[in-house]
Scaffold this active site. Structure first.
Site, PDB file in Angstrom:
ATOM      1  N   HIS A 293      -6.948   2.889   4.236  1.00 17.72           N
ATOM      2  CA  HIS A 293      -6.627   3.401   5.395  1.00 17.72           C
ATOM      3  C   HIS A 293      -7.933   3.512   6.187  1.00 17.72           C
ATOM      4  CE1 HIS A 293      -2.692   4.761   3.700  1.00 17.72           C
ATOM      5  NE2 HIS A 293      -2.343   4.939   4.669  1.00 17.72           N
TER       6      HIS A 293
ATOM      7  N   CYS B 210     -10.668   3.514   0.265  1.00  9.87           N
ATOM      8  CA  CYS B 210      -9.583   3.740   0.546  1.00  9.87           C
ATOM      9  C   CYS B 210      -9.172   2.767   1.765  1.00  9.87           C
ATOM     10  CB  CYS B 210      -9.076   5.097   1.078  1.00  9.87           C
ATOM     11  SG  CYS B 210      -7.494   5.346   1.665  1.00  9.87           S
TER      12      CYS B 210
ATOM     13  N   ASP C 125       0.996  -1.154  -0.073  1.00  6.62           N
ATOM     14  CA  ASP C 125      -0.081  -0.056  -0.149  1.00  6.62           C
ATOM     15  C   ASP C 125       0.860   1.293   0.259  1.00  6.62           C
ATOM     16  OD1 ASP C 125      -2.331   1.712   0.321  1.00  6.62           O
ATOM     17  OD2 ASP C 125      -1.760   1.847   2.496  1.00  6.62           O
ATOM     18  N   SER C 126       0.385   2.370  -0.111  1.00  5.74           N
ATOM     19  CA  SER C 126       1.086   3.734  -0.203  1.00  5.74           C
ATOM     20  C   SER C 126       1.637   3.576   1.209  1.00  5.74           C
ATOM     21  CB  SER C 126       0.193   4.842  -0.575  1.00  5.74           C
ATOM     22  OG  SER C 126      -0.764   4.949   0.419  1.00  5.74           O
TER      23      SER C 126
ATOM     24  N   GLU D 105      -1.368   7.983   8.693  1.00  2.00           N
ATOM     25  CA  GLU D 105       0.051   7.546   8.493  1.00  2.00           C
ATOM     26  C   GLU D 105       1.036   7.863   9.901  1.00  2.00           C
ATOM     27  OE1 GLU D 105       2.181   5.964   5.854  1.00  2.00           O
ATOM     28  OE2 GLU D 105       0.290   5.351   5.802  1.00  2.00           O
TER      29      GLU D 105
ATOM     30  N   CYS E  21      -4.317  -1.160  -2.186  1.00  2.00           N
ATOM     31  CA  CYS E  21      -4.339   0.279  -2.366  1.00  2.00           C
ATOM     32  C   CYS E  21      -5.405   0.545  -3.413  1.00  2.00           C
ATOM     33  CB  CYS E  21      -3.100   0.744  -2.266  1.00  2.00           C
ATOM     34  SG  CYS E  21      -3.185   2.452  -2.597  1.00  2.00           S
TER      35      CYS E  21
HETATM   36  N1  DGL Z   1      -4.631   3.350   1.248  1.00  2.37           N
HETATM   37  C1  DGL Z   1      -4.535   4.100  -0.086  1.00  2.37           C
HETATM   38  C2  DGL Z   1      -5.902   3.846  -0.801  1.00  2.37           C
HETATM   39  O1  DGL Z   1      -6.359   2.720  -0.580  1.00  2.37           O
HETATM   40  C3  DGL Z   1      -4.400   5.383   0.330  1.00  2.37           C
HETATM   41  C4  DGL Z   1      -3.751   6.128  -1.050  1.00  2.37           C
HETATM   42  C5  DGL Z   1      -2.984   7.513  -0.692  1.00  2.37           C
HETATM   43  O2  DGL Z   1      -1.725   7.242  -0.247  1.00  2.37           O
HETATM   44  O3  DGL Z   1      -3.527   8.519  -0.816  1.00  2.37           O
HETATM   45  O4  DGL Z   1      -6.203   4.311  -1.971  1.00  2.37           O
END
Ligand code: DGL
Length: 275
Positions: free
Chosen positions: A199, A197, A23-24, A165, A86
């Site tokens: 997160h 998302c 993931d990011s 984060e 992600c």
């Molecule tokens: N968890 C990522 C998603 O599902 C976040 C993306 C981001 O870093 O903006 O989109």
């Protein structure tokens, strides 16, 4: 059979085939949690690209470049299946990953427009996601294919990923930002809200509280884990006990370890990597 499109493992490292997940940042841990419970015997290797998060404001080219670099790293360390945990990376880069490694099973995550459309009682659905997901062509197509007559309100939530984060989910700034977005979602009249998302499930209970009991909140992590289980079983690899979890971050590994401990409900450590 050996696939020549896949990078070879370094000769000194013994690799056990497993599932590479990325993931990011820390958000994909909500997918990792679902994977661990669906696949208790599979080694899991998670990369949080926290050194480059958030992906939301980045260009497609920048997201693709990060995803290819992480894919290479995961495959070199034994990934026989990759889960793109992600939504933003899936929307912008899953096609490039599949083109780069055509023989490798790759499972992505996308906002579950179809189940949300089936669940709504008043014909109004809202999706909370990053700006890049909402702007993507794949997202537009999902709505065109599954939206039907249902009104879909797309709520981009810039800043939420940055706050999550930090690993401090009690932060007042996170709370204030969340209130702004849930107020907008409430104003849309949606009775079904989709978390687009990975997160956001970390703060799902708070989102539910802010939206009130009339609103149903859905996420897609379970569906992704079921798809990964199917693709993993097709590979016919032996089960490993105890199945390991390797956690790496391109940024500060401390929030990753803290949130992984929360997500997996057992003490976890994480290390920093340069990718
Ligand atoms: N968890 C990522 C998603 O599902 C976040 C993306 C981001 O870093 O903006 O989109």
């Amino acid at each position: 059979m050996m696939d020549s499109t896949l990078p070879a493992a370094s000769p000194r490292e013994e690799v056990t085939p497993g599932i590479g997940v990325f993931d990011s940042g820390v958000g994909g841990l909500t997918v990792l949690r679902a994977l661990r419970s669906a696949l208790p015997d599979a080694p899991l290797h998670y990369v949080a690209d926290s050194g480059h998060a958030p992906y939301g404001p980045k260009s497609t080219e920048a997201i693709v470049a990060r995803c290819l670099a992480i894919g290479e790293h995961l495959i070199t360390h034994g990934a026989a299946l990759i889960v793109v945990a992600c939504n933003t990376a899936t929307a912008h880069a899953v096609a490039a990953l599949r083109a780069r490694w055509p023989a490798l099973p790759i499972v992505g995550i996308e906002p579950g427009i179809k189940p949300a459309v089936q669940a709504t009682r008043n014909g109004r659905v809202a999706v909370m996601a990053t700006q890049a997901t909402v702007n993507s062509e794949r997202y537009r197509q999902l709505i065109a294919t599954h939206g039907g007559v249902v009104h879909v309100h797309s709520q981009a939530c810039p800043g939420l990923v940055d706050r999550i984060e930090t690993g401090n989910l009690e932060d007042q700034r996170l709370q204030d930002l969340l209130k702004t977005y849930t107020d907008a979602v409430k104003a849309s009249g949606a009775d079904t809200v989709l978390l687009g998302c990975t997160h956001y499930p970390f703060i799902q209970a708070r989102i539910e509280r802010l939206l009130g009991p009339e609103v149903t909140v859905l996420n897609t992590e379970g569906a992704v884990a079921r798809q990964a289980l199917k693709r993993w079983s097709e590979l016919g690899l032996p089960s490993v006990q105890p199945a390991s979890v390797r956690l790496e971050s391109t940024g500060d590994p401390a929030p990753l370890a803290r949130l992984a401990t929360l997500a997996l409900q057992s003490p976890q450590t994480a290390r920093q990597v340069d990718i």
